[in-house]
Design a protein around this motif. Sequence first.
Motif, PDB file in Angstrom:
ATOM      1  N   VAL B  37       0.849  -1.189   0.000  1.00 33.26           N
ATOM      2  CA  VAL B  37       0.000   0.000   0.000  1.00 33.26           C
ATOM      3  C   VAL B  37       0.887   1.244   0.000  1.00 33.26           C
ATOM      4  N   VAL B  38       0.571   2.175  -0.883  1.00 36.34           N
ATOM      5  CA  VAL B  38       1.267   3.465  -0.870  1.00 36.34           C
ATOM      6  C   VAL B  38       0.486   4.397   0.035  1.00 36.34           C
ATOM      7  N   ARG B  39       1.163   4.890   1.040  1.00 37.05           N
ATOM      8  CA  ARG B  39       0.470   5.778   1.979  1.00 37.05           C
ATOM      9  C   ARG B  39       0.778   7.222   1.597  1.00 37.05           C
ATOM     10  N   ILE B  40      -0.280   7.942   1.308  1.00 34.03           N
ATOM     11  CA  ILE B  40      -0.123   9.314   0.840  1.00 34.03           C
ATOM     12  C   ILE B  40      -0.694  10.271   1.858  1.00 34.03           C
ATOM     13  N   PHE B  56      -3.712   5.801 -11.287  1.00 35.56           N
ATOM     14  CA  PHE B  56      -2.595   5.008 -10.780  1.00 35.56           C
ATOM     15  C   PHE B  56      -2.993   3.548 -10.640  1.00 35.56           C
ATOM     16  N   GLN B  57      -4.184   3.328 -10.070  1.00 31.05           N
ATOM     17  CA  GLN B  57      -4.592   1.941  -9.840  1.00 31.05           C
ATOM     18  C   GLN B  57      -4.945   1.226 -11.134  1.00 31.05           C
ATOM     19  N   ALA B  58      -5.309   2.020 -12.142  1.00 30.24           N
ATOM     20  CA  ALA B  58      -5.564   1.401 -13.446  1.00 30.24           C
ATOM     21  C   ALA B  58      -4.249   0.870 -14.018  1.00 30.24           C
ATOM     22  N   GLN B  59      -3.159   1.600 -13.744  1.00 32.18           N
ATOM     23  CA  GLN B  59      -1.851   1.165 -14.253  1.00 32.18           C
ATOM     24  C   GLN B  59      -1.219   0.098 -13.363  1.00 32.18           C
ATOM     25  N   HIS B  60      -1.451   0.224 -12.060  1.00 31.84           N
ATOM     26  CA  HIS B  60      -0.832  -0.711 -11.119  1.00 31.84           C
ATOM     27  C   HIS B  60      -1.903  -1.261 -10.184  1.00 31.84           C
ATOM     28  N   PRO B  61      -2.730  -2.137 -10.683  1.00 31.72           N
ATOM     29  CA  PRO B  61      -3.844  -2.616  -9.841  1.00 31.72           C
ATOM     30  C   PRO B  61      -3.372  -3.368  -8.595  1.00 31.72           C
ATOM     31  N   GLU B  62      -2.137  -3.823  -8.608  1.00 32.92           N
ATOM     32  CA  GLU B  62      -1.682  -4.621  -7.460  1.00 32.92           C
ATOM     33  C   GLU B  62      -1.350  -3.742  -6.248  1.00 32.92           C
ATOM     34  N   ILE B  63      -1.199  -2.424  -6.481  1.00 29.14           N
ATOM     35  CA  ILE B  63      -0.779  -1.556  -5.372  1.00 29.14           C
ATOM     36  C   ILE B  63      -1.982  -0.839  -4.781  1.00 29.14           C
ATOM     37  N   GLY B  64      -2.119  -0.955  -3.478  1.00 26.74           N
ATOM     38  CA  GLY B  64      -3.192  -0.253  -2.788  1.00 26.74           C
ATOM     39  C   GLY B  64      -2.770   1.172  -2.473  1.00 26.74           C
ATOM     40  N   VAL B  65      -3.755   2.043  -2.277  1.00 32.68           N
ATOM     41  CA  VAL B  65      -3.453   3.439  -1.958  1.00 32.68           C
ATOM     42  C   VAL B  65      -4.227   3.825  -0.701  1.00 32.68           C
ATOM     43  N   ASP B  66      -3.492   4.453   0.212  1.00 30.23           N
ATOM     44  CA  ASP B  66      -4.132   4.976   1.402  1.00 30.23           C
ATOM     45  C   ASP B  66      -3.962   6.476   1.376  1.00 30.23           C
TER      46      ASP B  66
END
Lengths: 455, 343
Positions: B37-40, B56-66
Amino acid sequence: MTPNSSISRRLTFLLACVAAVLSVLSWYMVTEFARQAAERTQDNILEAAATIIAEALRSEDGEVRLELPYSAFSMLGAISEDRVFYHVATGTETLTGNAPINANLTAPTTGQTALDTITYQAEPVRVASVTRVILNNQAPVPVTVSVGQTRNGVSLIANDLSRTAGIFSIAFFVLAVGLSAIVARTSLRQLKVIAEAVGRRGPSDLRPLRHPAPEELAPLMVALNSLIDRLARSLRQSEDFITEAAHRVRTPLATVRAQAEVALRRVESADEKQRMRQIIRAVDESSRSAGQLLDHATVAYRAENVPDNRVDLAFVAKVATDALQPTADMKDIDIGLRTEETVVLGDRVLLESALRNVLDNAVKYSPPETSVSVTVFKADGFGQITVSDHGPGLGTAPYDRYTNRFQRGENVGGTVGSGLGLTIAKDVVVAHRGTIELTDNEGSGTCVSLILPLA
Amino acid sequence: MRFVDFAIGLGLCLLGFSAHALEIEEQRSYAGSGPVVVRILSTADLAAFEPFITTFQAQHPEIGVDYTVSSSAEVYRAIQGGARYDVVISSAMDLQFKLANDGFAQTYSSELTDRLPSWARWRDLIFAFTSEPAVAVVSTELFAGLPLPKTRQELIAILRENPERFVGAIGTYDVRTSGLGYLFATQEARISDAYWRLSEVMGRLDPALYCCSGQMIDDVSEGRLALAYNVLGSYADQRLAEPGNGGMQIIEFDDFDNVMLRTAIIPKTVTAPQEAGLFIDTMLATGLRQNQDDWVLPPLAASNTQQLSFGPIRLGPTLLVYLDPLNRRAFLESWQDAVEQGL
């Protein structure tokens, strides 16, 4: 570099080494100067920034006040993207700042600027400090302003210039190698010229070398000339010896011949007459050989310095023919002489001996009751003496062979000879810048031509 | 071991949170298919920023974003206090720059950071991905009958001549609490003397002070304010585009622009540096696009094409000047004297 490889290549290599050292040295120096210049620029800016901030210090309501001047930071941001730190301290108390960069600095005395490089957050930081005394509540308070900056910009500029200097150094090196090769070849040209001058010399040219030589080659020239001199002297000695020997042999031979002729007239039996004739023939032959050796020595000696006398080949032919007439008469050989006035420059004695030897060969190898013709004429700027006989000819061996010392033809059979005749003729002709041509006489026999440039 | 690490990490996080008591305005998690998870930590409203996360998630669906939203001052304090985030986005350029300058930012470089114009980055520490001008928003209704000012001088004249209309009807940033407001105010004060005259004039009219652009725009569109000075153009544009908001107008002054660059850094405390880099790349790719489309946050090119003024606020050590406590105190004193006249 092996010791016997080319001097030129070696010189080029050494000069290239020097150029390489100079290139590296100049690159290093430029890099060093560039770094110093960049550092000094940064130092100046840091000093200026610290000074500007110090000048903004003031005392208000019993408090030291400071409004950071925008221009100081604008300056710091103008030349590079370096992190900026500042710290302002009144005595030991921090007034303001974003980093304790003054921690290990000793505050400079008033009016002075102190520069130092410290390590902050694992990065080298250049710090300039200025101290100013502010009157606060009637008491002087020293305030130290420190301004620091990381050195990325400095190394960026230094690396940039270093790279440029590197390219220039490489270019300089390549140019220097090229020039070295040219220089090496040019400075060795003298040597080559002398070597060629020596190489061009004829086999009997033993005059000392008079070529202008550079200082460094003078010892070589002196040694070479001394060698040539010794060689010439030793050669002359041996020629002298031969001359001496021939003379000594010829005189007693003449006596023996005279006595033999007297004896020939006295003896009666055919057998003894025959033996006496053989003795006389042998003595003649020996005498002739001794004469030729003498001629050869004379030629070798005189050919070194051929004078430019005007010589009429017709006259030379006449003298030689007259000299050979008695011998020819003995074999009933008719010598036909056809001449026209043909003047060349040279040594009459040498030319006579050359023609005499050629004619002598012709008479000697011709069968009895034949004819030998001697012709002197001019053609294409050359004077030519041609001697044709009806002897056995030259055979199939290369013609060059006959002009070598002691080499004789294949068809000589029982005829006694030394093999010196044509060698003498050739040496004389070459000394006169002429050529000798041997051809088969049409039909049978040999045709020898001495070709000399006209006067 | 992993559990222990996790526990320590959690402990540190809690410590960081409790020590600095981060005031969170909004927070949302976008799960990825993978565990990372990328914490922003950001100052941009979720509504404005969500398109970036979606891209971002369309390009890197494996990475979660907080995604956590807070005020710029809070964001600065949190990072300075060692809070663990992977990407920090703020509209307060000065605070972002100070974080980078003082060693709280991690270097990052990629093909996209190389493509940024020099004014949109500082070393490989800070990267700008939007350029947003400060504008004035006026209520069409309350401004009726008055000419729209083209310069700050004209605005001063209008305010002076019509005090009755503007008393209590002007809104601007409370620069004491808003980092962006302080940045706009200090830059304006530096560029032009008109700022102080305008502040004096506004101060006499008992202005309302705000923390954020959004509320100011709300109050203008709802008729509570006649004028909001120094609000983010991007938010104003977005609000104007919404249906039923014809009641306001945006004024971009001709004398000079105050253009803020929204910037991102990767803090030293980053736990997923690679993913953080990827997120920065996504933002920069979006920031480098030529047309705005219907995104709220405009691209960098928006300020590049404007010929007026000085261009965007420069990323550099000059941003440190007004952050100095002494300078800040002096500036706030002057500002308070001008704006809070206590009618």
